[in-house]
Design an enzyme around this catalytic site. Structure first.
Site, PDB file in Angstrom:
ATOM      1  N   GLU A 112      -5.047   7.830  -2.765  1.00 46.64           N
ATOM      2  CA  GLU A 112      -5.392   6.568  -2.285  1.00 46.64           C
ATOM      3  C   GLU A 112      -5.781   5.633  -3.441  1.00 46.64           C
ATOM      4  OE1 GLU A 112      -6.039   4.937   0.899  1.00 46.64           O
ATOM      5  OE2 GLU A 112      -4.776   6.466   1.585  1.00 46.64           O
ATOM      6  N   HIS A 118       0.686  -1.246  -0.010  1.00 45.24           N
ATOM      7  CA  HIS A 118      -0.147  -0.101  -0.009  1.00 45.24           C
ATOM      8  C   HIS A 118       0.956   1.164   0.076  1.00 45.24           C
ATOM      9  CE1 HIS A 118      -3.505   2.221   1.281  1.00 45.24           C
ATOM     10  NE2 HIS A 118      -2.794   3.218   1.698  1.00 45.24           N
ATOM     11  N   GLU A 119       1.801   1.196   0.992  1.00 43.42           N
ATOM     12  CA  GLU A 119       2.568   2.588   1.168  1.00 43.42           C
ATOM     13  C   GLU A 119       3.495   2.767  -0.068  1.00 43.42           C
ATOM     14  OE1 GLU A 119       1.423   4.578   3.200  1.00 43.42           O
ATOM     15  OE2 GLU A 119       0.382   3.196   4.425  1.00 43.42           O
ATOM     16  N   HIS A 128       1.632   4.625  -2.793  1.00 41.73           N
ATOM     17  CA  HIS A 128       1.901   6.219  -2.431  1.00 41.73           C
ATOM     18  C   HIS A 128       3.326   6.664  -2.880  1.00 41.73           C
ATOM     19  CE1 HIS A 128      -1.921   6.766  -0.260  1.00 41.73           C
ATOM     20  NE2 HIS A 128      -1.603   5.902   0.734  1.00 41.73           N
TER      21      HIS A 128
END
Lengths: 497, 497
Positions: free
Chosen positions: A291, A261-262, A265
């Site tokens: 997101e 997830h990170e 980003h």
């Protein structure tokens, strides 16, 4: 004599430096600062924030912006002027003493919230929440007198969002997901999860994190990983992005999916165009678009069977005893299983959006004056029962669970769901243009990253969210797409007819 | 209307914030920043440094200082005015364009030096060193026209230091140490060092570091340890101090003694008085006084037999196989052995001061115009032969070994030796007042820390180095004390008659 645009660039460079300093200080705080060192950090940050504020309000910004607009501007310059003007307007329309008072209020409210949650004592937090709601309603009047207060704040957190758009989106979601969840619970085939909870050595978890980042082509020369209580990503600038993870010794999927997830980003920030560097356009367009990228990697790529297949040899090498007797397809099913639960941050991909839907409905009523702060816990619990079928045993596990409202963020939650929705629509388009499953199975993120860089990442804040979604998807935002994606995925996963 | 002193405090608070930001950024750089992230960091630091500079030169400081001096000042306020005036005078007496040019020169010179050392190419570095020497000589004329240039710079790095004082100190040192070293090499008993070089697991080295810090009573709530290529200490403010270490997998004493050394620096910063917080007096008095503390802990306490005896059970627990068949007295002798070597940073306690003596003599001649930059390598090599009896095989291992001159720091080296000298004199006094060996053997640093806090640490920069030394030792600086200490210690260690 420098041109107005050159003078604006000089101010942007200075804003960058203060942003950089505050980012470095916050990152240090979250990762390695000693536990009782907050006092001096607070003093330093107050001085630096005030200097940053003065830079916005005392540098003759409105005159420079007007002078710049009077000349010929490139598309990028026009976007810089637009963003600076927005920030300036916001600061100049809010009375300075109200701004300071709100800062103090939310700082206190966060402390009160921590204790209220720990003691399951909503009554102690309610007066602060009431002041926050009142202030946000009043400020919406200062800033967007032509709009309903909630519409102002939705648009503030996600440019282009409105109750009209979100009503349609969440209604479509509710219509599909609530019955789907009921069918899963009644008819869905059983999913094995016994192997998830065992001892997963931290050194191997860290090695897995490094391998996943390498596979995703997150450049280690410009992106480092740290540890913090809650995982996050922060960008110092496009040449220096940090992600953090948190290792759960009893569940390796926790760190695995936070790293994926990170890293989503991080890839976004690492690939904004060089020409935007040190300007106000240098980072991602919005919370929702950000997101959309992190959830794209986490859910649409990371939780897919082809990705897990390509990662399987590494997993078995790093965790030979833990994964003995487990099949890759069983891991795939386990990391995608859906079950109603109380806590948003622990929810699965399917039920997560119902947690957001609930917050959207309640925020909308609060901001419209149709629901009081006193009535909130009852309304929360009733809606949890309606949407997820669960009984909330305490406010600590109910309306006190999130920090956001105590920070003054009302209208922020919907951007989480919008992120998933944008991402689902990008996935639909990408699958038409790339052999996504083949690439994932080969562990080749190159074409995937290039696709997103070309359509989203390079633009930073130069383009608005709606433009980016349309640019990536070849069509405007489609509020039905995400619900369709979920229906298709979960029907197959649970073997529903 | 705030008083002049209140206005000065406001400026000091702002200076603190910029110092804090630059410290956080530098610490991040040295410990966890990704390798190719320096560009944006440089841009941000340039903006923040310029803002800090403007704060000194454009806040009406000289008028405020004059107004403050016209009123009644407490001792602390007078010291704040003194320090601010010194900094202001320095900035205002140096032409801004020369300041900027020197900044650029040293930045380039450092890069050139890195390559020159790697390629053993003194000729490529010499033109830069010449410019640095010329600038420093010229600036001494601007700043202290009444002094010889080298005296100006000595006093700059260590308030109160002069060639008169240092000639006496280094002459005394040379007279004792050079013959002592010759006797050690000729008659000294053999010291066993075979066990030092083996595999020392990093996890146990890290645990030893934590235990040593705890024993020294370095408060973990306010002091964290990181890793960096070269160990250092940095203070964000008295409530947040960081030390770093570097683990050598083949020699556990490297990290052990760097942790003891840096913890000495940290204790000093952690115990400056609360009343000095956020003022220009908030941190240690000088480089020399700071080194007196770090070397006190490292050499006078950490390398003592009673300290090693009290640490011995931990050492044996953490390194059972590595220390099998080794006696504590053998470790004591090994970590104190003296042998002439080429590189200052690897030198032992006895020969270290000869490395500094050499730099002092050469700097003095350079700044007096009695030695040219071209003649420097020859002079270096001749003096190494005279003092240490070693032949320098290359400039890389000779006059190119230190970074200091490339950074413009001429006159800085002597403060290392002064630190040892101040510390030896404090040791002599402390031993009269405390049962130091008994405390060390019991692992009780409480009374030792309290002694130094009361006499040195609490004062920050409020008092000058000379006052602090006299306050701690009950007598003015004694240039002979350090040489006597070394003679006594090494005569016993090597069993010389």
């Amino acid at each position: 004599m420098p041109t107005p645009m050159q003078q604006l660039r000089e101010i942007e460079k200075q804003l960058f430096a203060y942003h950089y300093a505050l980012t470095a200080i916050s990152y240090d705080d979250a990762t390695v600062a000693p536990p009782e060192s907050s006092e001096g950090r607070g003093e330093a940050m107050a001085v630096l924030s005030a200097a940053q504020h003065r830079l916005m309000t005392e540098s003759g910004l409105p005159e420079l912006l007007a002078a710049a607009r009077a000349g010929a501007l490139t598309e990028q310059e026009a976007a810089e002027v637009r963003e600076l003007q927005r920030s300036y307007d916001e600061l100049s329309k809010l009375p300075a003493e109200e701004y300071a008072a709100f800062s103090k209020l939310t700082s206190t409210a966060q402390n009160v919230w921590v204790k209220a949650r720990a003691n399951n004592d909503y009554a102690s937090f309610a007066p602060y929440l009431k002041q926050i709601v009142d202030t946000r309603r009043r400020w919406a009047g200062y800033l967007s007198p032509e709009k309903a207060p909630y519409d102002h704040w939705l648009n503030e957190y996600e440019r282009g969002a409105s109750t009209e758009m979100l009503d349609e989106f969440f209604d479509a979601l509710q219509a599909k997901i609530v019955p789907l969840l009921a069918r899963i619970q009644k008819e869905g085939k059983a999913i094995r999860t016994d192997f998830l909870h065992q001892d997963w050595p931290l050194a191997q978890q860290a090695e897995l994190a490094r391998r996943v980042m390498r596979r995703m082509q997150v450049d280690p020369a410009h992106c480092a990983m740290g540890e913090s209580a809650h995982p996050f990503t922060t960008e110092f600038y496009k040449g220096d992005v940090r992600i953090t993870t948190h290792y759960d010794p009893q569940d390796m999927t926790s760190s695995l999916y936070s790293v994926v997830h990170e890293s989503g980003h991080a890839l976004y920030e690492l690939h904004t165009a060089d020409r935007l560097k040190y300007t106000v356009l240098a980072s991602g367009a919005s919370m929702g678009v950000h997101e959309s990228q992190s959830r794209f990697y986490e859910n649409y790529l990371g939780r897919s069977l082809p990705f897990l297949r390509s990662l399987w040899p590494d997993l078995v090498e790093l965790f030979p005893t833990q994964l003995a007797g487990v099949r890759c397809e069983e891991l795939y099913a386990a990391v995608n299983r859906a079950e109603p639960s109380l806590i948003r941050t622990e929810a699965d991909e399917l039920t997560y959006s119902l947690h957001i839907l609930l917050r959207y409905r309640l925020e909308k009523q609060l901001m419209a004056g149709e629901l009081t702060v006193e009535e909130l816990p009852g309304a929360w619990n009733a809606l949890m029962k309606d949407l997820l079928g669960v009984t909330v045993p305490s406010d600590a596990e109910g309306c006190l669970q999130d920090i956001h409202w105590s920070m003054g963020d009302i209208g922020y939650f919907p951007s989480y769901a919008l992120g998933s929705a944008y991402g689902a629509q990008m996935l639909r388009r990408m699958k038409r243009e790339l052999d996504l499953d083949g690439l994932l199975e080969a562990g080749d993120f190159g074409p995937i990253n290039a696709w997103l860089e070309e359509r989203i990442w390079q633009y930073g804040t130069e383009k608005e969210p709606g433009w980016l979604v349309e640019n990536a998807c070849g069509e405007p935002f489609d509020p039905a797409c995400f619900a369709e994606y979920l229906e298709e995925k979960y029907t197959a996963l649970y073997g529903l007819g």
